[in-house]
Design a protein around this motif. Structure first.
Motif, short mmCIF file in Angstrom:
data_model
loop_
_atom_site.label_atom_id
_atom_site.label_comp_id
_atom_site.label_asym_id
_atom_site.label_seq_id
_atom_site.Cartn_x
_atom_site.Cartn_y
_atom_site.Cartn_z
N ARG A 19 53.11 43.38 -26.89
CA ARG A 19 53.05 42.09 -26.32
C ARG A 19 54.24 41.94 -25.23
NH1 ARG A 19 52.40 36.76 -29.40
NH2 ARG A 19 52.45 38.45 -30.75
N GLU A 87 49.96 41.21 -34.05
CA GLU A 87 49.00 42.09 -33.25
C GLU A 87 48.03 41.69 -32.18
OE1 GLU A 87 46.90 39.85 -36.64
OE2 GLU A 87 48.81 40.94 -36.41
N MET A 88 48.10 40.39 -31.95
CA MET A 88 47.25 39.80 -30.91
C MET A 88 48.20 39.68 -29.32
SD MET A 88 44.91 36.86 -32.21
CE MET A 88 43.49 37.01 -31.29
N THR A 89 47.79 39.99 -28.45
CA THR A 89 48.24 39.59 -27.13
C THR A 89 47.77 38.23 -26.74
OG1 THR A 89 46.39 40.55 -25.79
CG2 THR A 89 48.28 42.09 -26.28
N LEU A 91 46.49 37.38 -24.20
CA LEU A 91 45.11 37.42 -23.57
C LEU A 91 43.80 37.40 -24.52
CD1 LEU A 91 45.26 39.70 -20.41
CD2 LEU A 91 45.17 37.49 -20.28
N ASP A 92 44.27 38.41 -25.94
CA ASP A 92 43.30 38.53 -26.77
C ASP A 92 43.35 36.95 -27.56
OD1 ASP A 92 43.03 40.94 -26.60
OD2 ASP A 92 44.51 41.72 -28.22
N GLU A 93 44.51 36.25 -27.64
CA GLU A 93 44.01 34.89 -28.04
C GLU A 93 43.64 34.12 -27.46
OE1 GLU A 93 46.55 32.00 -31.05
OE2 GLU A 93 47.64 33.82 -30.58
N ASP A 95 41.27 34.63 -25.43
CA ASP A 95 39.80 35.06 -25.56
C ASP A 95 39.13 34.62 -27.10
OD1 ASP A 95 37.45 36.47 -24.73
OD2 ASP A 95 37.89 38.17 -26.40
N ASP A 96 40.02 34.93 -27.99
CA ASP A 96 39.46 34.43 -29.26
C ASP A 96 39.32 32.92 -29.31
OD1 ASP A 96 39.06 35.17 -32.22
OD2 ASP A 96 40.95 34.03 -32.66
N ASP A 156 44.12 36.45 -16.82
CA ASP A 156 44.96 37.46 -16.64
C ASP A 156 45.69 37.27 -14.93
OD1 ASP A 156 42.44 37.35 -15.30
OD2 ASP A 156 42.33 39.70 -14.76
#
Length: 183
Positions: A19, A87-89, A91-93, A95-96, A156
């Motif tokens: 990250r 472990e999460m970026t 952007l991943d969070e 999205d989640d 993004d």
């Protein structure tokens, strides 16, 4: 960079190196994060300082002030620095968090239903259309969530600091105990 920015950067380099590497401008990101942390800590300190009883000795006052600062730091740093799983970026969070929330059209439908309900109540009670406090709160909540979902549509294109702020704002719509949206 203040000490909170340095602390955050060190934590990210140890616990979230991917990250950290994905940040466009780490210096600016951590400087903004550190300034935000310092401002929030100062705000909490000011609020708590106002509750100190009068008549404390100098040493008692110093001890209480140090305790207030440590507690404020703990609260703010756990929220701003240590809050994202390693472990999460970002952007991943995002999205989640948005993946389990209603979409913009779903939010619009909820707002329409809220307004329809208020109109029906006004007709039944033969009064002007007004929203009660609960309805106003709900409308504000839905409007805020809608704005966040619009922002999350293109995460993004956001800076890392904006992504972090978006994650923190979206978390307000989650019930931590159930792990489900708090709508």
């Amino acid at each position: 960079m203040n000490r909170y920015a340095i602390l955050a950067r060190d934590w990210w380099s140890k616990n979230a190196p991917e990250r950290l590497a994905s940040l466009e401008d780490p210096e600016t990101f951590f400087q903004a994060l550190g300034e935000s942390a310092a401002a929030q800590i100062a705000q909490i300190e000011d609020q708590q300082r106002a509750t100190l009883p009068e008549g404390l000795t100098y040493l008692e006052t110093v001890g209480r002030l140090q305790s207030i600062r440590k507690q404020a730091e703990e609260v703010v740093l756990s929220d701003l620095v240590y809050s994202l799983p390693a472990e999460m970026t970002l952007l991943d969070e995002i999205d989640d968090l948005t993946g389990n929330l209603p979409g913009i059209s779903g939010i619009d439908a909820m707002i329409d239903r809220l307004n329809d309900q208020a109109e029906r109540e006004a007709e039944i009670e033969d009064r002007e259309l007004t929203l009660d406090d609960e309805q106003l709160h709900r409308l504000h909540q839905l409007t805020r969530l809608r704005a966040l979902l619009v922002q999350a549509a293109n995460p993004d294109q956001l800076t890392a600091a904006e992504q972090r702020d978006l994650v923190l704002a979206l978390r307000a719509f989650w019930d931590e105990t159930t792990g489900a949206p708090a709508l």
